[in-house]
Every structure is written in C-alpha cells, then in structure tokens.
Design an enzyme around this catalytic site. Structure first.
Site, PDB file in Angstrom:
ATOM      1  N   ARG A 136       4.711 -14.925  -0.671  1.00 19.84           N
ATOM      2  CA  ARG A 136       5.092 -13.524  -0.944  1.00 19.84           C
ATOM      3  C   ARG A 136       4.705 -12.840   0.430  1.00 19.84           C
ATOM      4  NH1 ARG A 136       1.424 -14.007  -5.171  1.00 19.84           N
ATOM      5  NH2 ARG A 136      -0.821 -13.001  -4.554  1.00 19.84           N
ATOM      6  N   ASP A 137       4.944 -11.449   0.493  1.00 25.34           N
ATOM      7  CA  ASP A 137       4.734 -10.599   1.390  1.00 25.34           C
ATOM      8  C   ASP A 137       5.010 -10.758   2.696  1.00 25.34           C
ATOM      9  OD1 ASP A 137       3.308  -9.589  -0.798  1.00 25.34           O
ATOM     10  OD2 ASP A 137       1.088 -10.602  -0.324  1.00 25.34           O
ATOM     11  N   ASP A 160      -0.205  -1.494  -2.263  1.00 25.98           N
ATOM     12  CA  ASP A 160      -0.106  -1.958  -0.782  1.00 25.98           C
ATOM     13  C   ASP A 160       0.789  -0.901  -0.049  1.00 25.98           C
ATOM     14  OD1 ASP A 160      -1.103  -3.953  -1.965  1.00 25.98           O
ATOM     15  OD2 ASP A 160       0.212  -5.389  -1.689  1.00 25.98           O
ATOM     16  N   GLN A 174       4.017   0.019  -2.526  1.00 25.40           N
ATOM     17  CA  GLN A 174       4.308  -0.429  -3.823  1.00 25.40           C
ATOM     18  C   GLN A 174       3.964   0.879  -4.706  1.00 25.40           C
ATOM     19  OE1 GLN A 174       4.536  -4.413  -4.879  1.00 25.40           O
ATOM     20  NE2 GLN A 174       5.614  -3.486  -3.142  1.00 25.40           N
ATOM     21  N   TRP A 195       1.706   5.353  -9.785  1.00 24.35           N
ATOM     22  CA  TRP A 195       0.814   4.257  -8.961  1.00 24.35           C
ATOM     23  C   TRP A 195       1.158   4.341  -7.594  1.00 24.35           C
ATOM     24  CZ3 TRP A 195      -3.334   0.961 -10.185  1.00 24.35           C
ATOM     25  CH2 TRP A 195      -2.983  -0.323  -9.206  1.00 24.35           C
ATOM     26  N   PHE A 237       8.083  -6.592  -4.563  1.00 23.92           N
ATOM     27  CA  PHE A 237       6.665  -6.665  -4.031  1.00 23.92           C
ATOM     28  C   PHE A 237       6.782  -6.449  -2.620  1.00 23.92           C
ATOM     29  CE2 PHE A 237       4.998  -9.673  -7.632  1.00 23.92           C
ATOM     30  CZ  PHE A 237       5.153  -8.806  -8.637  1.00 23.92           C
ATOM     31  N   SER A 238       5.579  -6.550  -2.001  1.00 23.31           N
ATOM     32  CA  SER A 238       5.120  -6.055  -0.576  1.00 23.31           C
ATOM     33  C   SER A 238       5.924  -6.712   0.356  1.00 23.31           C
ATOM     34  CB  SER A 238       3.777  -6.389  -0.425  1.00 23.31           C
ATOM     35  OG  SER A 238       2.929  -5.376  -1.091  1.00 23.31           O
ATOM     36  N   TRP A 273      -8.661  -4.491  -6.228  1.00 26.35           N
ATOM     37  CA  TRP A 273      -8.206  -5.005  -7.625  1.00 26.35           C
ATOM     38  C   TRP A 273      -9.107  -5.096  -8.565  1.00 26.35           C
ATOM     39  CZ3 TRP A 273      -3.415  -4.280  -8.736  1.00 26.35           C
ATOM     40  CH2 TRP A 273      -2.182  -4.318  -7.950  1.00 26.35           C
ATOM     41  N   GLU A 280      -3.094 -12.659   0.819  1.00 30.06           N
ATOM     42  CA  GLU A 280      -2.027 -12.071   0.700  1.00 30.06           C
ATOM     43  C   GLU A 280      -1.797 -11.220   2.079  1.00 30.06           C
ATOM     44  OE1 GLU A 280      -2.025 -10.949  -4.172  1.00 30.06           O
ATOM     45  OE2 GLU A 280      -3.450  -9.812  -3.026  1.00 30.06           O
TER      46      GLU A 280
END
Ligand code: FRU
Length: 499
Positions: free
Chosen positions: A157-158, A36, A52, A33, A93-94, A303, A209
C-alpha cells in the site's frame, strides 16, 4: 457488497460544534476522523492537502480522501471529499498525486493524477484524476493499475509517485509489510516491479508504511545531492507505537534494475516524539514560490491511542508543515526538520522575553500561551540539566528539556492534563543525543492540544499531543545551577482560517 459495513454503529454521528482542544494553527477537518496526509501537490497557484477521512464517525471508518486547498499553506478551505469507497474495490487508503505535465497518461496535459490503495478483496493500487484543477475527481475505469496478484503480500500500500528525470520514468514507492518496493512506468498506468529495499536495514518492529523518496542537496549544495527514503513504521517508533525513520543513500540502476541502496547501519528518526506519523512531502513544489525546498506534513497522532484522544466532533490533527533539509553536524548527515518558513506570518505579539522571566520561577503569561511560540536558549557548559515547564492553573504540566549526563532531549507529558484516556499515552519521551551539547536552543510551538519542539534548529524534533484541561498559561525555565537562559522570546501564534 453494501457499504454499511464500513460504518461503526457504536459511534454517534459527529456534529460541527467547536471544542476546547481544536488547534488554532494546525489543520483539522471540520468534523470526523482525520489520519494520514495524502496526495499533497502544488498546482496552478494552489496547494492541495488530502487526507484519510471519514466525516461521519470519529474513529477509522469508511476511509475516503478528505480535501482542502490553500493559497499560502496556512489558511485552508475544505472541499468536498475527493474520493470515497466503492463497492467493487472498497475503501481508499493512503497515496499521492502528481501533475502529468507531458500527458504520459494520455488523459490530458497537466492532469492531476492520484494514486491510492484500494482494499478489496486485497490491497492493490488504483488511480484517479482531475481535469478541472482538483475540483472534481474520477476514478480510472480500469482500476486497479497494480493488482495484488497471486503470491503477493496482503500488505501492499501507500503509493508515492515521482518523476525520475534520469531515465524519464515515473517511479512509485510502495510499502510491503517490512519493505519498500519500487515500480516504474512510462504512462502512469502500466507498472513494472524494479526492486525492493528493507531487509537488514532500519527499524523492523512493525509494518512499514507511507514511503517517500527524495533527491536532496547536502548543506544546500545542489551539486551534491543524495537520495533520502522516508518510511513510517508501526509499531516500533522511537518511543513506542508509530514513528518515522529515514535512510540516506542512492537510487540508481544496479544489475539492470533501479534500486535504493544505502550504507547506513543505524536507525535514524525524523521525529523522536510520539505524534508525527505517515508524513510525506509536497509534490511539484518547484513550481511554487518555494522552489526546490522539501515541505512535508504528518498526522500528529499515534496508532497506539489514536481512537481514544479526548475530542469528539473532530479527531485527528496534522503537524505543522515542516521543511526538511540534509545538514551536516560534526560529520554526521542529519535530515533536519523545522517549521516551514510560512509560519513567520503567524507569529504575533510578544508575550514575554528575557527581562520578565526568571530562572526557577513560574511566570504567568496568560492563556495566550496556549497558542504560542517559545524560543529559549541556554548555555549548558556549567549545568547538567535544563528544561522548561509549561503548566496551567490546575497544575497540569508538560516539561521539555535536555539532560547531559543521560544524553537525552525529552518531553515529559506524564502530568500534562487529560492523559489517562488510553494506555500508552502518558509518558516521558526521549531523543538520544549523539553528542554532548554546551549550548541548547529550543523552539517550542504550543497549540491547544500539542507541543512541537525543535532542538538546535531542527537537529532533533519532537511532536507530542497534550490535553491540558485548562489552557496552558504558566512558563518556568529550570536549571540546576544559577545559569540563566541566554535568550527567551515568547510570542502569540495567530489563528488560521479553515473554511
Ligand atoms: C498509515 C496507514 C496506511 C494506510 C492508511 C489507512 O497510518 O495504515 O498504511 O494506507 O493508514 O487509513
């Protein structure tokens, strides 16, 4: 806690055998997989691309940072994963990476310092670094550097960090559920919240995001710059699901806090297609031969159906690398989006031109069309609708066009091939034209499972996945009246290496 809970048991481990949809000139991981893009940075002769990644499953699994390096942004070498989940703070995560040129962090001069979101027990920001040109990475011992304290949102996040020259501060943009927060730091380790932006601005149908804040010249004039805030939103994109919007404004101190402000009232989309998400720009590009240009890359997916796209050994591809520019069109400022100039290197033999294609007639170009670039221009003064049809021997067809009376550019993938693997994939996707066009240029980049279309030199971009079951091989320009295209040029795109 054991990390077993990250691995979905219903998915077979992936292998490395090739497949028909693997792109020729887009980045994909060798297996597993990919989502991002993360931490893109130029340092010491190399461009780094992180992403990711889980190389064991082909759905969202144990999110780690995959890693690849390139000397020219075209050919890539995949390196071992940079960071992987840990039992204490969970998945990675990102996020982003900067070059700590002045040793603000005290780790060492020119350390590559990365930031990512940890997810346990809640989303919070962590740091990691490399002291050897991005060959090995260590997580900072005292993570998280920004904890998710009481009363803060679970969606937090991010991180995207940049050096704010004006006040000699590091600034971190962070996504909350529907806002972007700005934090500041002098040492990359201790961070203070400055302000947030979002309420009453932009598309709010989904979560915000992957922000990026950039200082950019207007029409190439470095004495006339403004700030551009890029924000991904999911769902609520221009054609449903994931999308990327932008805001043009200012970043400055107001009432003692650094704030992003804008007069923009409309929603502006960076890409109107369904498949360009979570894109952010390269950091430190000014040290490379590309200077102060802005190059970005996105995850070519949505998504809505990302788990179900019909590939097996690998799943997820990046967009082409884009150059972003602020350009004025009829007094409107637009963040244009074109393939970065690097791709000229990949443009190969001519497959067809104006002399060997005819309006409203299919021309068999051969399977080289499935990794090609089509440039086609029309004079649309006398016609309402122009389009090109790209098809294969099975009659599977993708249509790309402009309709004056409807005021739209579009990509129609309703018959593009394998399109029933997920609800919400098949469809006709549109970009709303802001005025009437009497000339149209289309720059179309075809790869094994995608078309990326740049109308009018990047005024409108549309990135779309397609899964034809045989390679695309037939080209047909279509117009209502007897007008002809004013230019046609179809060339093969060469394959990149991904070691
Ligand atoms: C965007 C995103 C980010 C998050 C990452 C997890 O696609 O949801 O907000 O950090 O994916 O993989």
């Amino acid at each position: 806690m054991s990390l077993d809970h990250y691995v979905s048991s219903d998915v077979d481990p992936v292998t490395t055998s090739p497949e028909k949809y693997r792109p020729h000139y887009h980045y994909t991981a060798r297996k597993g997989w990919l989502s991002d893009p993360n931490g893109m940075v130029y340092f010491d002769g190399e461009f780094h691309l992180f992403y990711q990644h889980d190389d064991y499953v082909n759905v969202f699994g144990a999110m780690s940072w995959g890693h690849a390096v390139s000397k020219d942004l075209l050919h890539w070498q995949e390196l071992p994963k940079a960071i992987i989940p840990d039992e204490h703070l969970g998945m990675c995560f990102s996020g982003c990476m900067v070059v700590d040129k002045n040793n603000s962090s005290g780790l060492s001069k020119n350390t590559l310092v990365g930031f990512y979101t940890s997810e346990l027990p809640k989303q919070q920001q962590s740091m990691f670094y490399s002291l050897d040109n991005g060959r090995t990475f260590r997580k900072y011992n005292h993570n998280p550097v920004i904890p998710n304290s009481a009363g803060m949102s679970k969606d937090f996040r991010d991180p995207k960090v940049f050096w704010y020259e004006e006040q000699s501060l590091w600034i971190m943009a962070l996504a909350g559920p529907e806002r972007i927060e700005f934090w500041s730091s002098t040492n990359l380790i201790d961070w203070q919240l400055q302000s947030w932006f979002g309420e009453g601005h932009g598309a709010h149908e989904g979560e915000w995001e992957c922000p990026d804040l950039r200082y950019m010249p207007i029409d190439g004039d470095s004495n006339n710059c403004v700030w551009v805030l890029i924000v991904s939103v999911n769902p609520g994109g221009p054609n449903g699901g994931s999308g990327t919007q932008y805001f043009i404004g200012d970043f400055l101190e107001v009432d003692g806090k650094l704030r992003f402000i804008t007069k923009q009232t409309d929603v502006k989309w960076l890409d109107w297609g369904s498949d360009n998400y979570a894109g952010v720009g390269w950091t430190n590009l000014q040290d490379s031969s590309f200077g102060n240009r802005v190059f970005s890359i996105g995850w070519m997916n949505n998504w809505t159906y990302a788990y179900k796209t019909p590939t097996n050994q690998w799943r997820g591809t990046m967009t082409m690398i884009r150059e972003l520019k602020l350009e004025t069109f009829y007094e409107e400022l637009v963040l244009t989006c074109c393939p970065a100039p690097i791709y000229k290197e990949l443009v190969g033999d001519e497959l067809a031109n104006l002399d060997n294609v005819s309006l409203n007639k299919p021309t068999n170009i051969g399977s080289d069309l499935s990794a090609s670039r089509i440039q086609i221009d029309f004079d649309t003064t006398q016609t309402d609708h122009v389009c090109v049809e790209l098809s294969n021997t099975l009659g599977q067809l993708t249509r790309i066009g402009y309709c004056k009376s409807d005021g739209i550019f579009y990509v129609d993938r309703r018959k593009s091939g394998n399109q029933d693997f997920a609800e919400g994939f098949s469809g006709i996707h549109i970009a709303k034209a802001t005025r009437t066009y009497n000339t149209i240029t289309m720059d179309i980049f075809i790869d094994r499972c995608s078309v990326e279309v740049f109308f009018n030199n990047g005024e409108y971009a549309m990135s779309e996945l397609i899964f034809p079951e045989e390679p695309l091989s037939i080209f047909k320009p279509v117009a209502q009246s007897s007008i002809n295209p004013t230019n046609v040029n179809i060339r093969k795109m060469r394959e990149i290496t991904r070691l």
